[in-house]
Design a protein around this motif. Structure first.
Motif, short mmCIF file in Angstrom:
data_model
loop_
_atom_site.label_atom_id
_atom_site.label_comp_id
_atom_site.label_asym_id
_atom_site.label_seq_id
_atom_site.Cartn_x
_atom_site.Cartn_y
_atom_site.Cartn_z
N PHE A 244 19.11 73.20 32.81
CA PHE A 244 19.22 74.27 31.83
C PHE A 244 18.37 75.47 32.23
CE2 PHE A 244 21.23 71.15 29.38
CZ PHE A 244 21.70 71.68 28.20
N ASN A 245 18.95 76.66 32.08
CA ASN A 245 18.14 77.86 32.20
C ASN A 245 17.73 78.27 30.78
OD1 ASN A 245 20.21 79.47 31.01
ND2 ASN A 245 21.09 79.95 33.00
N VAL A 246 17.02 79.35 30.65
CA VAL A 246 16.51 79.75 29.33
C VAL A 246 17.65 80.00 28.35
CG1 VAL A 246 15.19 81.52 28.11
CG2 VAL A 246 14.38 80.67 30.30
N GLN A 247 18.70 80.68 28.79
CA GLN A 247 19.82 80.98 27.89
C GLN A 247 20.55 79.71 27.46
OE1 GLN A 247 20.71 84.26 26.72
NE2 GLN A 247 21.60 82.85 25.24
N LEU B 271 19.32 76.72 27.21
CA LEU B 271 18.44 76.01 26.29
C LEU B 271 18.44 76.68 24.91
CD1 LEU B 271 16.54 73.66 26.00
CD2 LEU B 271 14.69 75.11 26.83
N ALA B 272 18.38 78.00 24.89
CA ALA B 272 18.40 78.72 23.61
C ALA B 272 19.70 78.46 22.85
CB ALA B 272 18.22 80.21 23.85
N ASN B 273 20.83 78.48 23.54
CA ASN B 273 22.12 78.23 22.90
C ASN B 273 22.20 76.81 22.33
OD1 ASN B 273 22.92 80.80 23.59
ND2 ASN B 273 24.30 80.17 25.19
N ALA B 274 21.73 75.84 23.11
CA ALA B 274 21.79 74.45 22.66
C ALA B 274 20.86 74.22 21.49
CB ALA B 274 21.44 73.52 23.82
N VAL B 275 19.64 74.73 21.57
CA VAL B 275 18.68 74.54 20.47
C VAL B 275 19.20 75.19 19.20
CG1 VAL B 275 16.37 75.17 19.68
CG2 VAL B 275 16.68 74.22 21.96
N TRP B 276 19.79 76.37 19.32
CA TRP B 276 20.35 77.04 18.15
C TRP B 276 21.46 76.21 17.52
CZ3 TRP B 276 25.23 78.70 16.88
CH2 TRP B 276 25.33 79.51 15.77
N ALA B 277 22.26 75.56 18.34
CA ALA B 277 23.44 74.84 17.86
C ALA B 277 23.11 73.50 17.21
CB ALA B 277 24.40 74.61 19.03
N ALA C 169 25.00 71.98 32.61
CA ALA C 169 24.15 72.49 31.53
C ALA C 169 24.78 73.69 30.81
CB ALA C 169 22.78 72.86 32.08
N GLN C 170 25.31 74.63 31.56
CA GLN C 170 25.89 75.81 30.94
C GLN C 170 27.12 75.46 30.12
OE1 GLN C 170 27.16 78.95 33.58
NE2 GLN C 170 27.55 80.35 31.89
N GLU C 171 27.98 74.62 30.64
CA GLU C 171 29.19 74.22 29.92
C GLU C 171 28.83 73.47 28.63
OE1 GLU C 171 31.98 73.74 33.89
OE2 GLU C 171 30.82 72.03 33.16
N LEU C 172 27.84 72.61 28.73
CA LEU C 172 27.40 71.87 27.55
C LEU C 172 26.82 72.80 26.49
CD1 LEU C 172 26.79 69.23 26.10
CD2 LEU C 172 24.69 69.07 27.44
N ALA C 173 25.94 73.69 26.92
CA ALA C 173 25.34 74.64 25.98
C ALA C 173 26.40 75.53 25.34
CB ALA C 173 24.30 75.50 26.70
N ASN C 174 27.33 76.00 26.13
CA ASN C 174 28.40 76.85 25.59
C ASN C 174 29.26 76.09 24.59
OD1 ASN C 174 27.52 78.94 27.19
ND2 ASN C 174 29.17 78.76 28.68
N ALA C 175 29.56 74.84 24.90
CA ALA C 175 30.42 74.04 24.01
C ALA C 175 29.73 73.77 22.68
CB ALA C 175 30.80 72.72 24.69
N VAL C 176 28.49 73.31 22.72
CA VAL C 176 27.82 73.01 21.44
C VAL C 176 27.59 74.29 20.65
CG1 VAL C 176 26.80 70.83 22.20
CG2 VAL C 176 25.47 72.92 22.40
N TRP C 177 27.30 75.40 21.33
CA TRP C 177 27.13 76.68 20.65
C TRP C 177 28.43 77.10 19.97
CZ3 TRP C 177 29.60 81.33 21.02
CH2 TRP C 177 29.03 82.39 20.33
#
Length: 66
Positions: A52-55, A57-63, A17-25
């Motif tokens: 996903f944790n809150v951060q 999720l926030a990064n992914a939604v923003w991206a 989850a973190q790697e995915l969120a970071n990549a899309v962000w």
């Protein structure tokens, strides 16, 4: 950068989850719109949503709308 997005797309199924969120962000922040990655990322997000944790999720939604 095209090479980076191609590699990210290849590895997408391995991202947690973190790697995915970071990549899309990161790609959204750089205003890189790689169609294959853009199409595949939401599906992988659904698969890993429980991780996903809150951060993350926030990064992914923003991206995604970028």
């Amino acid at each position: 950068m095209k090479e980076a997005s191609s590699r990210a797309r290849e590895m997408l199924g391995e991202f947690n989850a973190q790697e995915l969120a970071n990549a899309v962000w990161a790609f959204a922040k750089l205003e890189m719109r790689e169609e294959a990655l853009t199409k595949a990322a939401p599906s992988r997000t659904r698969e890993t949503l429980g991780q996903f944790n809150v951060q993350d999720l926030a990064n992914a939604v923003w991206a995604f709308p970028k």
